[in-house]
Design a protein around this motif. Structure first.
Motif, short mmCIF file in Angstrom:
data_model
loop_
_atom_site.label_atom_id
_atom_site.label_comp_id
_atom_site.label_asym_id
_atom_site.label_seq_id
_atom_site.Cartn_x
_atom_site.Cartn_y
_atom_site.Cartn_z
N MET A 65 0.83 -1.20 0.00
CA MET A 65 0.00 0.00 0.00
C MET A 65 0.87 1.25 0.00
O MET A 65 0.60 2.19 -0.76
CB MET A 65 -0.97 0.00 1.19
CG MET A 65 -1.94 1.17 1.17
SD MET A 65 -2.92 1.35 -0.35
CE MET A 65 -4.11 0.05 -0.16
N SER A 66 1.90 1.28 0.79
CA SER A 66 2.80 2.44 0.80
C SER A 66 3.43 2.65 -0.57
O SER A 66 3.52 3.77 -1.06
CB SER A 66 3.89 2.27 1.85
OG SER A 66 3.34 2.21 3.14
N GLU A 67 3.85 1.55 -1.19
CA GLU A 67 4.45 1.61 -2.52
C GLU A 67 3.47 2.18 -3.55
O GLU A 67 3.79 3.08 -4.33
CB GLU A 67 4.88 0.20 -2.93
CG GLU A 67 5.53 0.08 -4.27
CD GLU A 67 5.92 -1.37 -4.58
OE1 GLU A 67 5.77 -1.77 -5.75
OE2 GLU A 67 6.37 -2.09 -3.66
N ARG A 119 -9.53 6.06 11.71
CA ARG A 119 -9.91 5.85 13.10
C ARG A 119 -8.64 5.72 13.94
O ARG A 119 -7.65 5.12 13.49
CB ARG A 119 -10.77 4.61 13.22
CG ARG A 119 -12.13 4.83 12.56
CD ARG A 119 -13.06 3.70 12.73
NE ARG A 119 -13.30 3.40 14.13
CZ ARG A 119 -14.11 2.45 14.56
NH1 ARG A 119 -14.77 1.71 13.69
NH2 ARG A 119 -14.28 2.22 15.83
N PRO A 120 -8.64 6.26 15.16
CA PRO A 120 -7.43 6.20 16.00
C PRO A 120 -6.90 4.78 16.21
O PRO A 120 -5.70 4.57 16.27
CB PRO A 120 -7.88 6.83 17.32
CG PRO A 120 -9.05 7.67 16.97
CD PRO A 120 -9.73 6.99 15.82
N GLU A 121 -7.81 3.80 16.30
CA GLU A 121 -7.38 2.42 16.54
C GLU A 121 -6.88 1.72 15.27
O GLU A 121 -6.35 0.62 15.34
CB GLU A 121 -8.49 1.61 17.20
CG GLU A 121 -9.76 1.51 16.42
CD GLU A 121 -10.76 2.65 16.66
OE1 GLU A 121 -11.94 2.42 16.39
OE2 GLU A 121 -10.38 3.75 17.06
N ASN A 158 0.05 4.40 10.29
CA ASN A 158 1.47 4.20 9.97
C ASN A 158 1.76 4.43 8.49
O ASN A 158 2.78 5.02 8.14
CB ASN A 158 1.93 2.81 10.39
CG ASN A 158 2.03 2.65 11.90
OD1 ASN A 158 2.08 3.63 12.64
ND2 ASN A 158 2.03 1.42 12.37
N VAL A 159 0.87 3.94 7.63
CA VAL A 159 1.04 4.14 6.18
C VAL A 159 1.04 5.64 5.88
O VAL A 159 1.92 6.15 5.17
CB VAL A 159 -0.06 3.42 5.38
CG1 VAL A 159 -0.08 3.90 3.93
CG2 VAL A 159 0.14 1.92 5.43
N LEU A 160 0.07 6.36 6.42
CA LEU A 160 -0.03 7.80 6.15
C LEU A 160 1.19 8.55 6.67
O LEU A 160 1.73 9.42 5.99
CB LEU A 160 -1.33 8.36 6.74
CG LEU A 160 -2.59 7.85 6.05
CD1 LEU A 160 -3.83 8.21 6.87
CD2 LEU A 160 -2.69 8.39 4.63
N SER A 161 1.62 8.21 7.88
CA SER A 161 2.81 8.85 8.45
C SER A 161 4.05 8.59 7.58
O SER A 161 4.82 9.51 7.29
CB SER A 161 3.04 8.33 9.86
OG SER A 161 4.17 8.92 10.44
N LYS A 162 4.21 7.36 7.14
CA LYS A 162 5.33 6.98 6.28
C LYS A 162 5.34 7.79 4.98
O LYS A 162 6.38 8.11 4.44
CB LYS A 162 5.27 5.49 5.97
CG LYS A 162 6.39 4.96 5.12
CD LYS A 162 6.24 3.46 4.93
CE LYS A 162 7.34 2.91 4.06
NZ LYS A 162 7.24 1.44 3.90
#
Length: 188
Positions: free
Chosen positions: A119-121, A144-146, A152-156
């Motif tokens: 997904m990140s790719e 959603r927070p959970e 993590n994907v979005l932060s990356k």
């Protein structure tokens, strides 16, 4: 028909080919959504049994084609480079022009393909395309927070947290809080 400037062969990464979602993809999309019904349930609105029928899938894809033709969305399927199987999907929706120049990003990957960086790719390539060809200033993505994996994907990918929206969307039958994130086009 592809949106303007979208490559006929799709966007190719090392392991994923991103293709425009079309009515002809109804069978493949329905199989993907049916296979992942329980997997996606905690993160999506309640889905009736009718959602998982061929006529409903064809209707959703027809609506996607109309949105893309009007320039208000880009709906992409993630396919395995070697197999052509649908691994996931990503959608850039509610594209707004004028002084806003922004859209929302939604994404999902099949349970079998989680944890491999696919997904990140794929999103990295899709986001570059949207910023470059649609010339948007901001892409917003909420989770959603959970939903730690999505966070993590979005932060990356360089999305920054902007806040928390209380009771933001009705997900799986319950109003759910969402973390608001966005990424600004570095070239605008």
């Amino acid at each position: 028909m592809n949106p303007p400037d979208f490559p006929a062969e799709g966007i190719l990464t090392e392991r994923v080919r991103l293709t425009v979602a079309r009515r002809a993809d109804a069978e493949a999309l329905l199989a993907f959504q049916s296979e992942n019904r329980e997997h996606f349930q905690p993160w999506e609105p309640l889905r009736s049994d009718e959602f998982f029928t061929m006529p409903a899938a064809e209707q959703r894809l027809a609506a996607m084609e109309e949105q893309m033709a009007s320039g208000t969305a880009l709906h992409l399927l993630l396919r395995g480079v070697l197999t052509g199987a649908v691994l996931g999907q990503c959608n850039f929706t509610n594209i707004v022009r004028g002084p806003f120049q922004a859209c929302f990003l939604g994404f999902a990957i099949g349970r079998r393909y989680e944890g491999r960086g696919l997904m990140s790719e794929a999103l990295g390539a899709a986001i570059d395309y949207v910023f470059g060809h649609y010339r948007l200033h901001r892409i917003m993505a909420n989770h959603r927070p959970e939903n730690v994996r999505s966070g993590n994907v979005l932060s990356k990918l360089g999305f920054e947290r902007e806040g928390l929206a209380r009771a933001y969307l009705k997900i799986n039958g319950t109003w759910a809080d969402h973390v608001l994130t966005s990424r600004i086009n570095p070239h605008e």
